[in-house]
Design a protein around this motif. Structure first.
Motif, PDB file in Angstrom:
ATOM      1  N   GLN A 144      15.766 -18.188  11.830  1.00  0.00           N
ATOM      2  CA  GLN A 144      16.059 -18.131  13.259  1.00  0.00           C
ATOM      3  C   GLN A 144      15.052 -18.967  14.043  1.00  0.00           C
ATOM      4  N   PRO A 145      15.393 -19.359  15.289  1.00  0.00           N
ATOM      5  CA  PRO A 145      14.417 -20.059  16.125  1.00  0.00           C
ATOM      6  C   PRO A 145      13.138 -19.242  16.288  1.00  0.00           C
ATOM      7  N   LEU A 146      12.017 -19.932  16.476  1.00  0.00           N
ATOM      8  CA  LEU A 146      10.716 -19.266  16.510  1.00  0.00           C
ATOM      9  C   LEU A 146      10.642 -18.220  17.614  1.00  0.00           C
ATOM     10  N   ILE A 147      11.225 -18.495  18.766  1.00  0.00           N
ATOM     11  CA  ILE A 147      11.139 -17.550  19.881  1.00  0.00           C
ATOM     12  C   ILE A 147      11.895 -16.262  19.554  1.00  0.00           C
ATOM     13  N   LEU A 148      13.008 -16.375  18.813  1.00  0.00           N
ATOM     14  CA  LEU A 148      13.746 -15.171  18.424  1.00  0.00           C
ATOM     15  C   LEU A 148      12.961 -14.362  17.390  1.00  0.00           C
ATOM     16  N   GLN A 149      12.289 -15.068  16.476  1.00  0.00           N
ATOM     17  CA  GLN A 149      11.430 -14.363  15.514  1.00  0.00           C
ATOM     18  C   GLN A 149      10.330 -13.597  16.247  1.00  0.00           C
ATOM     19  N   TYR A 150       9.733 -14.238  17.261  1.00  0.00           N
ATOM     20  CA  TYR A 150       8.649 -13.617  18.029  1.00  0.00           C
ATOM     21  C   TYR A 150       9.142 -12.376  18.770  1.00  0.00           C
ATOM     22  N   LEU A 151      10.283 -12.516  19.466  1.00  0.00           N
ATOM     23  CA  LEU A 151      10.814 -11.377  20.220  1.00  0.00           C
ATOM     24  C   LEU A 151      11.230 -10.244  19.280  1.00  0.00           C
ATOM     25  N   GLY A 152      11.788 -10.616  18.133  1.00  0.00           N
ATOM     26  CA  GLY A 152      12.162  -9.592  17.168  1.00  0.00           C
ATOM     27  C   GLY A 152      10.959  -8.834  16.646  1.00  0.00           C
ATOM     28  N   GLN A 153       9.850  -9.538  16.417  1.00  0.00           N
ATOM     29  CA  GLN A 153       8.641  -8.876  15.931  1.00  0.00           C
ATOM     30  C   GLN A 153       8.074  -7.942  16.982  1.00  0.00           C
ATOM     31  N   LEU A 154       8.051  -8.376  18.248  1.00  0.00           N
ATOM     32  CA  LEU A 154       7.578  -7.489  19.313  1.00  0.00           C
ATOM     33  C   LEU A 154       8.448  -6.240  19.411  1.00  0.00           C
ATOM     34  N   GLY A 155       9.760  -6.421  19.273  1.00  0.00           N
ATOM     35  CA  GLY A 155      10.658  -5.268  19.327  1.00  0.00           C
ATOM     36  C   GLY A 155      10.385  -4.285  18.210  1.00  0.00           C
ATOM     37  N   ARG A 156      10.102  -4.798  17.011  1.00  0.00           N
ATOM     38  CA  ARG A 156       9.792  -3.895  15.890  1.00  0.00           C
ATOM     39  C   ARG A 156       8.478  -3.163  16.127  1.00  0.00           C
ATOM     40  N   TYR A 157       7.501  -3.839  16.717  1.00  0.00           N
ATOM     41  CA  TYR A 157       6.227  -3.179  17.003  1.00  0.00           C
ATOM     42  C   TYR A 157       6.424  -2.010  17.964  1.00  0.00           C
ATOM     43  N   VAL A 158       7.288  -2.206  18.955  1.00  0.00           N
ATOM     44  CA  VAL A 158       7.521  -1.141  19.935  1.00  0.00           C
ATOM     45  C   VAL A 158       8.076   0.109  19.265  1.00  0.00           C
ATOM     46  N   THR A 159       8.896  -0.081  18.242  1.00  0.00           N
ATOM     47  CA  THR A 159       9.475   1.066  17.522  1.00  0.00           C
ATOM     48  C   THR A 159       8.567   1.579  16.406  1.00  0.00           C
ATOM     49  N   GLY A 160       7.397   0.956  16.225  1.00  0.00           N
ATOM     50  CA  GLY A 160       6.466   1.392  15.198  1.00  0.00           C
ATOM     51  C   GLY A 160       6.729   0.806  13.832  1.00  0.00           C
ATOM     52  N   ASP A 161       7.589  -0.210  13.747  1.00  0.00           N
ATOM     53  CA  ASP A 161       7.907  -0.844  12.466  1.00  0.00           C
ATOM     54  C   ASP A 161       7.023  -2.084  12.300  1.00  0.00           C
ATOM     55  N   PHE A 162       6.050  -2.027  11.395  1.00  0.00           N
ATOM     56  CA  PHE A 162       5.153  -3.151  11.148  1.00  0.00           C
ATOM     57  C   PHE A 162       5.600  -4.003   9.957  1.00  0.00           C
ATOM     58  N   GLY A 163       6.717  -3.643   9.350  1.00  0.00           N
ATOM     59  CA  GLY A 163       7.265  -4.466   8.285  1.00  0.00           C
ATOM     60  C   GLY A 163       6.650  -4.176   6.926  1.00  0.00           C
ATOM     61  N   THR A 164       6.971  -5.063   5.990  1.00  0.00           N
ATOM     62  CA  THR A 164       6.515  -4.949   4.603  1.00  0.00           C
ATOM     63  C   THR A 164       5.642  -6.140   4.256  1.00  0.00           C
ATOM     64  N   SER A 165       4.540  -5.889   3.596  1.00  0.00           N
ATOM     65  CA  SER A 165       3.628  -6.960   3.200  1.00  0.00           C
ATOM     66  C   SER A 165       4.298  -7.874   2.185  1.00  0.00           C
ATOM     67  N   TYR A 166       4.200  -9.186   2.418  1.00  0.00           N
ATOM     68  CA  TYR A 166       4.780 -10.150   1.484  1.00  0.00           C
ATOM     69  C   TYR A 166       4.082 -10.099   0.127  1.00  0.00           C
ATOM     70  N   SER A 167       2.759 -10.036   0.156  1.00  0.00           N
ATOM     71  CA  SER A 167       1.988 -10.139  -1.089  1.00  0.00           C
ATOM     72  C   SER A 167       1.864  -8.814  -1.832  1.00  0.00           C
ATOM     73  N   LEU A 168       1.764  -7.706  -1.092  1.00  0.00           N
ATOM     74  CA  LEU A 168       1.573  -6.405  -1.732  1.00  0.00           C
ATOM     75  C   LEU A 168       2.890  -5.681  -1.993  1.00  0.00           C
ATOM     76  N   HIS A 169       3.969  -6.122  -1.318  1.00  0.00           N
ATOM     77  CA  HIS A 169       5.300  -5.528  -1.490  1.00  0.00           C
ATOM     78  C   HIS A 169       5.285  -4.024  -1.201  1.00  0.00           C
ATOM     79  N   GLU A 170       4.590  -3.657  -0.147  1.00  0.00           N
ATOM     80  CA  GLU A 170       4.578  -2.277   0.320  1.00  0.00           C
ATOM     81  C   GLU A 170       4.460  -2.266   1.832  1.00  0.00           C
ATOM     82  N   SER A 171       4.671  -1.108   2.413  1.00  0.00           N
ATOM     83  CA  SER A 171       4.609  -0.985   3.863  1.00  0.00           C
ATOM     84  C   SER A 171       3.247  -1.432   4.398  1.00  0.00           C
ATOM     85  N   VAL A 172       3.261  -2.179   5.504  1.00  0.00           N
ATOM     86  CA  VAL A 172       2.012  -2.632   6.111  1.00  0.00           C
ATOM     87  C   VAL A 172       1.167  -1.438   6.544  1.00  0.00           C
ATOM     88  N   VAL A 173       1.814  -0.416   7.097  1.00  0.00           N
ATOM     89  CA  VAL A 173       1.086   0.786   7.524  1.00  0.00           C
ATOM     90  C   VAL A 173       0.396   1.439   6.335  1.00  0.00           C
TER      91      VAL A 173
END
Length: 335
Positions: free
Chosen positions: A87-116
């Motif tokens: 996706q365009p960079l601005i959409l990636q940025y807005l999507g990441q901010l939206g996930r932060y608001v809901t408490g979703d920090f995603g999954t670590s690429y290297s560790l393959h586990e929840s960032v939290v």
């Protein structure tokens, strides 16, 4: 002397008005700090998002195991689509901010586990290291400040020199010297992390000494001013001993500037932990952050930066509260 009914009513009204003003001041203070906290978190998330993408390399390769994974073009395209990297960079940025608001920090690429989960496993070691280093730095700074002020001009010059030198010492250089002296030469302390307090000694001293240099400079000047202040002269006139003057009056006022610097000091300790945890092979978010940056692990880097920014803000607010406790005049200030 008995107050009349009118005087009692006026006193009650004045007390109620003072309470309301105090309440409004506390609400305004908390609102300002909350707004500042949200701004810092947004700025940290924004800067991290765009800065990590300036590092050469493809995030999709990091997801699939790095450049050495020899992932096919189809696998890379699938990873980009799954994580929204197409996706365009601005959409990636807005999507990441939206996930932060809901408490979703995603999954670590290297560790393959929840960032939290990944941060939670490493945060405790860094907090122990930072708190212990801050406590040792305070003790060293106070000791040098008292020695400089109480032991004459020669002690003042020695203390000033120690503070300047220690404040300028790089963490990596000090860590190397301590390892060579206490581990390689004397054999007293381990060069790498081991369980228990003995494994904390060299890392804590490495972080505490430079910080003590900065804190000692402000404490020494403040202590000298406090010892020549009218309230100290009044205490001496009442017959209080020099030890009593120092402990009950001067040290509290000398500590005020250092308390105000505690938020900055905590941020300095966390940044220094990146070096110290790497050199001493200690688990912690500093060492994890360095590895995550090297592997372009965007979710993990962003999560660690946000946690550090949040901790910095909380420590800064706590230092302001301690300021107001130590100096009641600040509680009456409208700021």
């Amino acid at each position: 002397m008995t107050l009349g009914p009118g005087t009692e009513v006026e006193a009650a009204l004045e007390s109620a008005a003072s309470t309301r003003r105090s309440g409004r001041g506390a609400v305004r203070w908390l609102s300002t700090r909350l707004a500042g906290l949200l701004f810092v978190l947004w700025a940290a998330a924004t800067l991290t998002f765009f800065a990590i993408r300036l590092i050469p390399g493809d995030p999709a390769q990091a997801i699939l195991g790095g450049p050495g994974s020899q992932a096919s073009a189809a696998a890379l395209a699938q990873a980009r689509a799954e994580y929204g990297l197409d996706q365009p960079l601005i959409l990636q940025y807005l999507g990441q901010l939206g996930r932060y608001v809901t408490g979703d920090f995603g999954t670590s690429y290297s560790l393959h586990e929840s960032v939290v989960q990944a941060i939670g496993q490493q945060l405790g070691g860094t907090l122990v290291l930072a708190v212990a280093s801050l406590a040792v730095a305070w003790v060293l700074a106070l000791a040098v400040a008292v020695f400089s002020v109480r032991a004459g001009r020669a002690a003042w010059a020695v203390g000033n020199g120690l503070e300047i030198v220690s404040a300028a010492v790089p963490h990596f250089w000090l860590a190397t010297v301590l390892i060579l002296l206490f581990s390689s030469t004397l054999g007293w302390l381990p060069a790498i992390n081991v369980p228990g307090p003995v494994g904390l000694v060299l890392p804590v001293v490495t972080l505490a000494v430079p910080l003590a240099g900065f804190l000692g400079q402000v404490m020494r000047e403040s202590l000298l001013n406090a010892l020549h202040s009218p309230f100290v002269l009044s205490a001496r006139a009442r017959g209080e001993s020099e030890v009593g003057v120092l402990v009950r009056h001067a040290l509290r006022h000398a500590a005020l500037p250092a308390i105000s610097l505690s938020g900055w000091a905590f941020g300095s300790l966390v940044s220094g932990a990146v070096v110290v945890e790497t050199i001493f092979a200690r688990p912690g978010i500093g060492r994890t952050l360095l590895r995550a940056v090297q592997e372009r692990d965007v979710p993990l880097v962003s999560g660690i930066v946000l946690v550090v920014a949040l901790a910095y803000c909380l420590v800064t607010v706590a230092s302001e509260v301690l300021d107001r406790v130590a100096d009641p005049r600040l509680a009456e200030s409208p700021r």
